[in-house]
Design a protein around this motif. Structure first.
Motif, PDB file in Angstrom:
ATOM      1  N   PRO A   1      42.845   6.957 -63.208  1.00 32.45           N
ATOM      2  CA  PRO A   1      43.718   7.446 -62.140  1.00 32.45           C
ATOM      3  C   PRO A   1      42.907   8.057 -61.005  1.00 32.45           C
ATOM      4  O   PRO A   1      41.798   8.578 -61.220  1.00 32.45           O
ATOM      5  N   SER A   2      43.446   7.978 -59.808  1.00 34.43           N
ATOM      6  CA  SER A   2      42.773   8.523 -58.636  1.00 34.43           C
ATOM      7  C   SER A   2      43.759   9.318 -57.804  1.00 34.43           C
ATOM      8  O   SER A   2      44.962   9.028 -57.799  1.00 34.43           O
ATOM      9  N   LEU A   3      43.232  10.301 -57.099  1.00 39.33           N
ATOM     10  CA  LEU A   3      44.028  11.107 -56.187  1.00 39.33           C
ATOM     11  C   LEU A   3      43.705  10.727 -54.743  1.00 39.33           C
ATOM     12  O   LEU A   3      42.577  10.342 -54.426  1.00 39.33           O
ATOM     13  N   HIS A   4      44.731  10.858 -53.894  1.00 38.13           N
ATOM     14  CA  HIS A   4      44.527  10.703 -52.464  1.00 38.13           C
ATOM     15  C   HIS A   4      43.888  12.005 -51.993  1.00 38.13           C
ATOM     16  O   HIS A   4      44.580  12.955 -51.629  1.00 38.13           O
ATOM     17  N   ALA A   5      42.555  12.064 -52.038  1.00 42.25           N
ATOM     18  CA  ALA A   5      41.875  13.348 -51.860  1.00 42.25           C
ATOM     19  C   ALA A   5      40.466  13.157 -51.357  1.00 42.25           C
ATOM     20  O   ALA A   5      39.839  12.116 -51.562  1.00 42.25           O
ATOM     21  N   GLY A   6      39.969  14.192 -50.698  1.00 39.64           N
ATOM     22  CA  GLY A   6      38.554  14.337 -50.431  1.00 39.64           C
ATOM     23  C   GLY A   6      38.015  15.394 -51.375  1.00 39.64           C
ATOM     24  O   GLY A   6      38.777  16.123 -52.011  1.00 39.64           O
ATOM     25  N   ALA A   7      36.693  15.481 -51.474  1.00 40.36           N
ATOM     26  CA  ALA A   7      36.119  16.473 -52.375  1.00 40.36           C
ATOM     27  C   ALA A   7      34.695  16.804 -51.959  1.00 40.36           C
ATOM     28  O   ALA A   7      33.985  15.967 -51.394  1.00 40.36           O
ATOM     29  N   VAL A   8      34.298  18.052 -52.242  1.00 38.90           N
ATOM     30  CA  VAL A   8      32.919  18.497 -52.049  1.00 38.90           C
ATOM     31  C   VAL A   8      32.471  19.207 -53.320  1.00 38.90           C
ATOM     32  O   VAL A   8      33.298  19.543 -54.189  1.00 38.90           O
ATOM     33  N   ALA A   9      31.170  19.435 -53.419  1.00 43.22           N
ATOM     34  CA  ALA A   9      30.622  20.184 -54.546  1.00 43.22           C
ATOM     35  C   ALA A   9      30.286  21.599 -54.081  1.00 43.22           C
ATOM     36  O   ALA A   9      29.555  21.777 -53.099  1.00 43.22           O
ATOM     37  N   ILE A  10      30.859  22.584 -54.754  1.00 43.22           N
ATOM     38  CA  ILE A  10      30.573  23.991 -54.471  1.00 43.22           C
ATOM     39  C   ILE A  10      30.024  24.616 -55.749  1.00 43.22           C
ATOM     40  O   ILE A  10      30.708  24.607 -56.779  1.00 43.22           O
ATOM     41  N   ASN A  11      28.800  25.100 -55.660  1.00 43.52           N
ATOM     42  CA  ASN A  11      28.145  25.696 -56.827  1.00 43.52           C
ATOM     43  C   ASN A  11      28.132  24.749 -58.025  1.00 43.52           C
ATOM     44  O   ASN A  11      28.370  25.158 -59.166  1.00 43.52           O
ATOM     45  N   GLY A  12      27.868  23.479 -57.750  1.00 48.49           N
ATOM     46  CA  GLY A  12      27.712  22.512 -58.824  1.00 48.49           C
ATOM     47  C   GLY A  12      28.992  21.985 -59.420  1.00 48.49           C
ATOM     48  O   GLY A  12      28.953  21.242 -60.403  1.00 48.49           O
ATOM     49  N   ARG A  13      30.130  22.324 -58.832  1.00 46.64           N
ATOM     50  CA  ARG A  13      31.414  21.824 -59.335  1.00 46.64           C
ATOM     51  C   ARG A  13      32.240  21.263 -58.194  1.00 46.64           C
ATOM     52  O   ARG A  13      32.112  21.691 -57.041  1.00 46.64           O
ATOM     53  N   ALA A  14      33.076  20.296 -58.506  1.00 50.03           N
ATOM     54  CA  ALA A  14      33.854  19.619 -57.475  1.00 50.03           C
ATOM     55  C   ALA A  14      35.084  20.435 -57.104  1.00 50.03           C
ATOM     56  O   ALA A  14      35.731  21.053 -57.958  1.00 50.03           O
ATOM     57  N   VAL A  15      35.384  20.426 -55.829  1.00 51.30           N
ATOM     58  CA  VAL A  15      36.595  21.047 -55.292  1.00 51.30           C
ATOM     59  C   VAL A  15      37.315  19.969 -54.493  1.00 51.30           C
ATOM     60  O   VAL A  15      36.732  19.375 -53.581  1.00 51.30           O
ATOM     61  N   ALA A  16      38.562  19.684 -54.843  1.00 48.86           N
ATOM     62  CA  ALA A  16      39.307  18.587 -54.224  1.00 48.86           C
ATOM     63  C   ALA A  16      40.281  19.110 -53.181  1.00 48.86           C
ATOM     64  O   ALA A  16      40.859  20.194 -53.334  1.00 48.86           O
ATOM     65  N   VAL A  17      40.470  18.316 -52.130  1.00 54.42           N
ATOM     66  CA  VAL A  17      41.450  18.594 -51.075  1.00 54.42           C
ATOM     67  C   VAL A  17      42.425  17.426 -51.064  1.00 54.42           C
ATOM     68  O   VAL A  17      42.059  16.295 -50.726  1.00 54.42           O
ATOM     69  N   VAL A  18      43.659  17.692 -51.474  1.00 58.99           N
ATOM     70  CA  VAL A  18      44.651  16.641 -51.727  1.00 58.99           C
ATOM     71  C   VAL A  18      45.727  16.672 -50.655  1.00 58.99           C
ATOM     72  O   VAL A  18      46.108  17.741 -50.170  1.00 58.99           O
ATOM     73  N   GLY A  19      46.234  15.502 -50.314  1.00 59.68           N
ATOM     74  CA  GLY A  19      47.338  15.443 -49.373  1.00 59.68           C
ATOM     75  C   GLY A  19      47.605  14.034 -48.918  1.00 59.68           C
ATOM     76  O   GLY A  19      46.755  13.148 -49.050  1.00 59.68           O
ATOM     77  N   PRO A  20      48.790  13.788 -48.359  1.00 57.31           N
ATOM     78  CA  PRO A  20      49.135  12.445 -47.873  1.00 57.31           C
ATOM     79  C   PRO A  20      48.363  12.111 -46.609  1.00 57.31           C
ATOM     80  O   PRO A  20      47.650  12.950 -46.045  1.00 57.31           O
ATOM     81  N   ALA A  21      48.507  10.878 -46.156  1.00 54.68           N
ATOM     82  CA  ALA A  21      47.841  10.441 -44.924  1.00 54.68           C
ATOM     83  C   ALA A  21      48.253  11.354 -43.774  1.00 54.68           C
ATOM     84  O   ALA A  21      49.429  11.681 -43.606  1.00 54.68           O
ATOM     85  N   GLY A  22      47.273  11.786 -42.989  1.00 56.91           N
ATOM     86  CA  GLY A  22      47.546  12.629 -41.843  1.00 56.91           C
ATOM     87  C   GLY A  22      47.563  14.114 -42.135  1.00 56.91           C
ATOM     88  O   GLY A  22      47.722  14.926 -41.210  1.00 56.91           O
ATOM     89  N   ALA A  23      47.395  14.502 -43.401  1.00 59.73           N
ATOM     90  CA  ALA A  23      47.454  15.923 -43.752  1.00 59.73           C
ATOM     91  C   ALA A  23      46.189  16.666 -43.350  1.00 59.73           C
ATOM     92  O   ALA A  23      46.207  17.898 -43.251  1.00 59.73           O
ATOM     93  N   GLY A  24      45.092  15.946 -43.140  1.00 60.64           N
ATOM     94  CA  GLY A  24      43.845  16.590 -42.753  1.00 60.64           C
ATOM     95  C   GLY A  24      42.796  16.645 -43.844  1.00 60.64           C
ATOM     96  O   GLY A  24      41.855  17.430 -43.766  1.00 60.64           O
ATOM     97  N   LYS A  25      42.926  15.774 -44.857  1.00 59.49           N
ATOM     98  CA  LYS A  25      41.973  15.788 -45.982  1.00 59.49           C
ATOM     99  C   LYS A  25      40.540  15.532 -45.520  1.00 59.49           C
ATOM    100  O   LYS A  25      39.621  16.281 -45.868  1.00 59.49           O
TER     101      LYS A  25
END
Length: 329
Positions: free
Chosen positions: A131-155
């Protein structure tokens, strides 16, 4: 084959003939998980190219020519053909291990790669049970942090601002989720981000510029090669972007497990695809994710200049959360 190149994409070894533009290849031993032919449909891989097929999904979104932006056909051999209104087509075999794509004469490999790296491989992941999320993600302190949202939300913009603040980019638009030994993992995608032109000043400041993603698209292309690592990361937190507000924004609001799970289900990547088995699997996985990973509503301000403040709130929130081993899903 000498004219093929290999990439690590979404945790899969993907072999592409003759290669993908603007992505670093790697030397990966062993058989490829997925083989891709750019610009042709090989007869030995898709022998029944004229096989009977039926429309499986018709996008409700319309192109400027009032045609569905994409029509997905289910083939008699169990594979799919994705036909986009601009003339790009993608064949995916029933095993989700072979892809062939073609495009109209005025398009380029860069144009074709935009669909391949997004919805086409998103479909392949789903067919493979990932499964996949409509999301972007970065690594903070060695762990992933996801930013989720529909198209146009600003991910993508939020992800790019976080990356610009020194956090390694993990994914843009598609975030594959795996659960291994009870731990929820975010699978890195590829090392670049895509931004609309009006978002570039928010990320780079006034006067900042980025090259076009393709000669025919208006989106811009931000390289994130430095420090990119294809190894999966524990997923530390998920921020669900809410509609922008003036009063009291930006702010963060905790979400309960049920509300969080519903938010994840509604933001499943290619969740529109009519496959009840896949939808049921995703609901089970996202239920486990919501029970193990904090899910937080992130309310941006209507003023794009205040997006860095929202990113600061996310950083502080991650920093103040406990850092022992992630809870098991």
């Amino acid at each position: 084959m000498s004219n093929t190149r290999r990439y690590r994409l979404y945790g899969m070894t993907v072999e592409v003939e003759p290669g993908l533009p603007d992505l670093p290849a790697e030397d990966a031993a062993g058989p490829a998980d997925v083989r891709v032919w750019m610009g042709r449909v090989p007869a030995d891989a898709f022998a029944a190219t004229g096989a009977a097929e039926e429309p499986w999904y018709v996008s409700p979104r319309m192109s400027m020519d009032r045609e569905p932006t994409v029509v997905v056909h289910r083939r008699a051999d169990g594979g799919f053909r994705m036909a986009y209104a601009d003339g790009c087509e993608y064949m995916v075999d029933a095993s989700a291990s072979r892809i062939a794509c073609t495009w109209p004469p005025h398009y380029t490999p860069e144009d074709a790669a935009t669909y391949l790296l997004g919805p086409v491989l998103g479909l392949v992941l789903r067919m493979r049970g990932v499964p996949s999320l409509h999301a972007g993600a970065v690594a903070i302190n060695g762990r992933a942090v996801a930013v989720v949202g529909p198209a146009g939300a600003g991910k993508s913009t939020t992800t790019a601002v976080l990356a610009g603040r020194g956090h390694r980019a993990v994914a843009d638009d598609v975030l594959a989720i795996r659960i291994r030994d009870g731990v929820v993992l975010a699978q890195p995608a590829y090392p670049h981000l895509r931004l609309w032109p009006d978002a570039v000043p928010t990320v780079l400041g006034p006067g900042g510029t980025l090259p076009p993603l393709t000669p025919n698209w208006d989106k811009r292309f931000m390289r994130t090669d430095e420090g990119f690592d294809p190894a999966p990361l524990p997923l530390r937190a998920i921020y669900v972007l809410a509609p922008r507000e003036d009063a009291g924004a930006p702010r963060l609001e905790p979400m309960g497990a049920v509300e969080g799970m519903l938010a994840l289900v509604s933001n499943a990547y290619v969740g529109w695809f009519p496959d009840r088995g896949a939808q049921a699997r995703e609901a089970r996985v996202f239920g486990r994710v919501a029970a193990a990973v904090p899910i937080i509503r992130a309310v941006p301000h209507t003023d794009p200049a205040r997006l860095p403040r929202l990113c600061e709130l996310m950083e502080d929130d991650v920093r103040h959360r406990s850092t022992p081993a992630p809870r098991r899903a």
